[in-house]
Design a protein around this motif. Structure first.
Motif, mmCIF file in Angstrom:
data_model
loop_
_atom_site.group_PDB
_atom_site.id
_atom_site.type_symbol
_atom_site.label_atom_id
_atom_site.label_comp_id
_atom_site.label_asym_id
_atom_site.label_seq_id
_atom_site.Cartn_x
_atom_site.Cartn_y
_atom_site.Cartn_z
ATOM 1 N N ILE A 1 0.833 -1.195 0.000
ATOM 2 C CA ILE A 1 0.000 0.000 0.000
ATOM 3 C C ILE A 1 0.874 1.254 0.000
ATOM 4 O O ILE A 1 1.899 1.300 0.687
ATOM 5 N N ALA A 2 0.447 2.247 -0.753
ATOM 6 C CA ALA A 2 1.074 3.566 -0.731
ATOM 7 C C ALA A 2 0.032 4.585 -0.278
ATOM 8 O O ALA A 2 -1.151 4.452 -0.592
ATOM 9 N N PHE A 3 0.472 5.571 0.491
ATOM 10 C CA PHE A 3 -0.417 6.637 0.972
ATOM 11 C C PHE A 3 0.067 7.980 0.448
ATOM 12 O O PHE A 3 1.283 8.226 0.380
ATOM 13 N N PRO A 4 -0.843 8.876 0.093
ATOM 14 C CA PRO A 4 -0.428 10.210 -0.339
ATOM 15 C C PRO A 4 0.267 10.986 0.777
ATOM 16 O O PRO A 4 1.136 11.821 0.515
ATOM 17 N N GLU A 5 -0.099 10.723 2.040
ATOM 18 C CA GLU A 5 0.494 11.433 3.182
ATOM 19 C C GLU A 5 1.874 10.855 3.502
ATOM 20 O O GLU A 5 2.002 9.670 3.802
ATOM 21 N N LYS A 6 2.896 11.668 3.464
ATOM 22 C CA LYS A 6 4.260 11.203 3.676
ATOM 23 C C LYS A 6 4.454 10.574 5.056
ATOM 24 O O LYS A 6 5.266 9.672 5.220
ATOM 25 N N GLY A 7 3.723 11.051 6.059
ATOM 26 C CA GLY A 7 3.885 10.511 7.396
ATOM 27 C C GLY A 7 3.427 9.085 7.538
ATOM 28 O O GLY A 7 3.837 8.384 8.476
ATOM 29 N N PHE A 8 2.588 8.610 6.615
ATOM 30 C CA PHE A 8 2.084 7.232 6.664
ATOM 31 C C PHE A 8 2.737 6.342 5.620
ATOM 32 O O PHE A 8 2.730 5.118 5.749
ATOM 33 N N ASP A 9 3.282 6.944 4.575
ATOM 34 C CA ASP A 9 3.733 6.183 3.406
ATOM 35 C C ASP A 9 5.078 5.498 3.648
ATOM 36 O O ASP A 9 6.037 6.126 4.090
ATOM 37 N N TYR B 1 -3.860 4.371 -1.433
ATOM 38 C CA TYR B 1 -5.073 4.445 -0.619
ATOM 39 C C TYR B 1 -5.218 5.849 -0.055
ATOM 40 O O TYR B 1 -4.311 6.375 0.590
ATOM 41 N N GLU B 2 -6.394 6.449 -0.285
ATOM 42 C CA GLU B 2 -6.630 7.833 0.119
ATOM 43 C C GLU B 2 -7.700 7.920 1.210
ATOM 44 O O GLU B 2 -8.459 6.972 1.449
ATOM 45 N N GLN B 3 -7.757 9.063 1.867
ATOM 46 C CA GLN B 3 -8.725 9.278 2.941
ATOM 47 C C GLN B 3 -10.156 9.050 2.464
ATOM 48 O O GLN B 3 -10.987 8.524 3.200
ATOM 49 N N SER B 4 -10.460 9.430 1.246
ATOM 50 C CA SER B 4 -11.818 9.278 0.731
ATOM 51 C C SER B 4 -12.223 7.812 0.641
ATOM 52 O O SER B 4 -13.401 7.468 0.764
ATOM 53 N N HIS B 5 -11.241 6.925 0.430
ATOM 54 C CA HIS B 5 -11.544 5.495 0.364
ATOM 55 C C HIS B 5 -11.930 4.959 1.742
ATOM 56 O O HIS B 5 -12.757 4.056 1.864
ATOM 57 N N LEU B 6 -11.315 5.523 2.778
ATOM 58 C CA LEU B 6 -11.521 5.024 4.138
ATOM 59 C C LEU B 6 -12.995 5.107 4.540
ATOM 60 O O LEU B 6 -13.550 4.146 5.089
ATOM 61 N N ALA B 7 -13.624 6.221 4.257
ATOM 62 C CA ALA B 7 -15.010 6.421 4.681
ATOM 63 C C ALA B 7 -15.950 5.387 4.064
ATOM 64 O O ALA B 7 -16.854 4.877 4.736
ATOM 65 N N SER B 8 -15.723 5.057 2.798
ATOM 66 C CA SER B 8 -16.618 4.107 2.130
ATOM 67 C C SER B 8 -16.307 2.659 2.502
ATOM 68 O O SER B 8 -17.184 1.795 2.420
ATOM 69 N N ASP B 9 -15.066 2.381 2.930
ATOM 70 C CA ASP B 9 -14.661 0.995 3.194
ATOM 71 C C ASP B 9 -14.892 0.545 4.632
ATOM 72 O O ASP B 9 -14.930 -0.655 4.911
ATOM 73 N N ILE B 10 -15.035 1.493 5.571
ATOM 74 C CA ILE B 10 -15.162 1.118 6.981
ATOM 75 C C ILE B 10 -16.382 0.227 7.207
ATOM 76 O O ILE B 10 -16.306 -0.802 7.892
ATOM 77 N N SER B 11 -17.521 0.591 6.628
ATOM 78 C CA SER B 11 -18.728 -0.206 6.851
ATOM 79 C C SER B 11 -18.580 -1.615 6.290
ATOM 80 O O SER B 11 -19.101 -2.583 6.862
ATOM 81 N N LYS B 12 -17.870 -1.752 5.170
ATOM 82 C CA LYS B 12 -17.644 -3.079 4.586
ATOM 83 C C LYS B 12 -16.829 -3.950 5.541
ATOM 84 O O LYS B 12 -17.123 -5.139 5.733
ATOM 85 N N VAL C 1 -8.418 -1.434 7.479
ATOM 86 C CA VAL C 1 -9.324 -1.018 6.399
ATOM 87 C C VAL C 1 -8.592 -0.968 5.059
ATOM 88 O O VAL C 1 -9.033 -1.584 4.081
ATOM 89 N N PRO C 2 -7.455 -0.277 4.943
ATOM 90 C CA PRO C 2 -6.735 -0.338 3.671
ATOM 91 C C PRO C 2 -6.210 -1.734 3.352
ATOM 92 O O PRO C 2 -6.071 -2.096 2.183
#
Length: 362
Positions: free
Chosen positions: A290-298, A319-330, A345-346
C-alpha cells in the motif's frame, strides 16, 4: 478461506425448520468457488469453498470410505501431504489429495486425538454419523473464527455470526459486556462475541457434543517453561533456531495448487518473510503493498528498496482518505466487531487487489 455452517440436534431428533440456503448465502464471500452440504437426521453441515488444495476434487463436506465420518473445514493443514502418505500406508482410501479429506481420516482413526496430529489454521466440524456426536475445533492460535449458539435443543455453528442469524433461529442482540471489552482491550476475547447468546470457540479448544451434552476442552496451550529453566544456548544458536523455525513456517504455507503471493511493507516482519521465500516463482511476481499520499504514513519507498534487493515485483495500491469512509462499513460487516484502529481497512482494499492475481497471500 472457506465458510462452514451447521446445526445438530442435541437429542438426535429431526432438526426444526431453519433457512439453510440463506445461512449458506451469508458465507458466500468466504467461498465463491462452490458449495456443498450433508444432511441427515438431526444434523446439517454445509460449506462455501475457496478451492486451494486439489481444486477439482476437494468438495466439502468430505466423508470417509464408509460414510460414517464427515468433516467441514475452513482453513488449511500445512502437513497434509505427510499425513496423507501415513494414512494411505495404513490402508485408508482417498478420492483426492485435499487436506480436508486427510482430516476426515484422522478423525476416523483418533476422534478428538486427531487435533494433536493436525498442524494448521482451521475452524472445523467433524461428525460421527453412527454415534451422532460432533467436534467443533479451532486452531491453536485462533487464526480462523468459529462461533456457536444453543437454541433450545439445537446447537448452531458457523464461521461467522451472520450465518447463525440467517438461519432464522436466533436474533442479533448486542452483548454489552463485549462492548466493554472493545473499549478496554481493543478486542473481544473468546469465548465472548459481540452478540448475546453467541460464543466463540477459544484458540486451542474444541467442543464435543455427545449424548446431548456439550463439553469444552483444551487440546493445546502455549508451553511456557518454568522461570529460569531455559536451554543453555548461545545467542548464535538461538538465532539459527529462530531462522530455521521461520523458514519452515513460511515455506509450508506456500503449499497450494493455486498461485501464492505476499504482502510487503517497509517493516522488519514482512521483509524477513519475503527474504525467506523470495526464490518462489509465485512470490517473485505477486508482491502487494500500500502507498499513501500522506508522507507521514507512506512506506512505499522502503518497500520498493526491499523488493528491489530481493528481486521481487511489487504491486502498489494507493489508498486515500476518501476510500476510508466508504470501506469502513464493509470491514465492520465482515469482521462483525467495532473498529478501534483503522489500519485493517486499507489492508482489506489491498486484499481485493491481491485477489485479482491469486487466492493465497502470505
Amino acid at each position: 478461506m472457506c465458510g462452514i455452517i451447521g446445526a445438530i440436534s442435541l437429542s438426535g431428533a429431526p432438526l426444526p425448520a431453519l433457512n439453510r440456503d440463506a445461512a449458506l448465502q451469508a458465507l458466500y464471500h468466504r467461498g465463491p468457488d462452490e458449495s456443498g452440504e450433508f444432511v441427515a437426521r438431526g444434523i446439517f453441515m454445509a460449506t462455501r469453498r475457496l478451492a486451494i488444495i486439489d481444486p477439482a476434487h476437494g468438495q466439502q463436506p468430505v466423508q470417509n470410505e464408509t460414510g460414517r465420518f464427515h468433516v467441514a473445514m475452513n482453513g488449511e493443514l500445512y502437513d497434509y501431504d505427510l499425513r496423507l502418505a501415513e494414512l494411505q500406508a495404513a490402508g485408508h482410501t482417498f478420492n483426492s489429495h485435499c487436506d480436508t479429506e486427510v482430516a476426515v481420516h484422522l478423525f476416523e482413526d483418533r476422534w478428538a486425538g486427531a487435533l494433536d496430529a493436525i498442524d494448521g489454521q482451521f475452524g472445523l466440524a467433524a461428525y460421527d454419523l453412527q454415534e451422532h456426536k460432533l467436534i467443533l475445533a479451532r486452531d491453536r492460535m485462533g487464526i480462523c473464527p468459529l462461533f456457536y449458539a444453543q437454541v433450545g435443543d439445537v446447537l448452531l455453528f458457523a464461521s461467522e455470526a451472520k450465518a447463525l442469524f440467517a438461519t432464522g433461529m436466533i436474533v442479533p442482540r448486542l452483548n454489552r459486556r463485549a462492548m466493554d471489552a472493545i473499549l478496554g482491550l481493543g478486542c473481544v476475547p473468546a469465548p465472548w462475541s459481540m452478540y448475546e447468546g453467541v460464543r466463540a470457540i477459544s484458540p486451542g479448544h474444541y467442543l464435543e457434543i455427545d449424548g446431548g451434552e456439550i463439553r469444552e476442552r483444551t487440546y493445546w496451550d502455549i508451553p511456557y517453561p518454568t522461570a529460569g529453566d531455559y536451554p543453555d544456548h548461545s545467542e548464535a544458536d538461538c538465532a539459527d533456531e529462530l531462522r530455521d523455525l521461520l523458514e519452515h513456517a513460511a515455506r509450508r504455507r506456500l503449499k497450494a495448487d493455486v498461485p501464492v503471493g505476499m504482502y510487503l511493507s517497509g517493516g522488519i516482519d514482512s521483509a524477513t518473510i519475503a527474504a525467506l521465500v523470495a526464490d518462489s516463482p509465485d512470490i517473485q511476481s505477486r508482491v502487494f503493498s500500500i502507498a499513501f499520499p500522506e508522507k507521514g504514513f507512506d512506506e512505499s519507498a522502503k518497500t520498493k528498496r526491499i523488493a528491489s534487493a530481493l528481486g521481487l515485483e511489487a504491486h502498489f495500491l494507493t489508498y486515500e482518505q476518501s476510500h476510508l469512509a466508504s470501506d469502513i462499513s464493509k470491514l465492520i460487516h465482515t469482521c462483525e466487531t467495532p473498529l478501534v484502529t483503522t489500519e485493517s481497512v486499507p489492508l482489506m482494499a489491498l486484499s481485493g487487489m491481491a485477489g485479482e492475481h491469486g487466492k493465497v497471500v502470505l
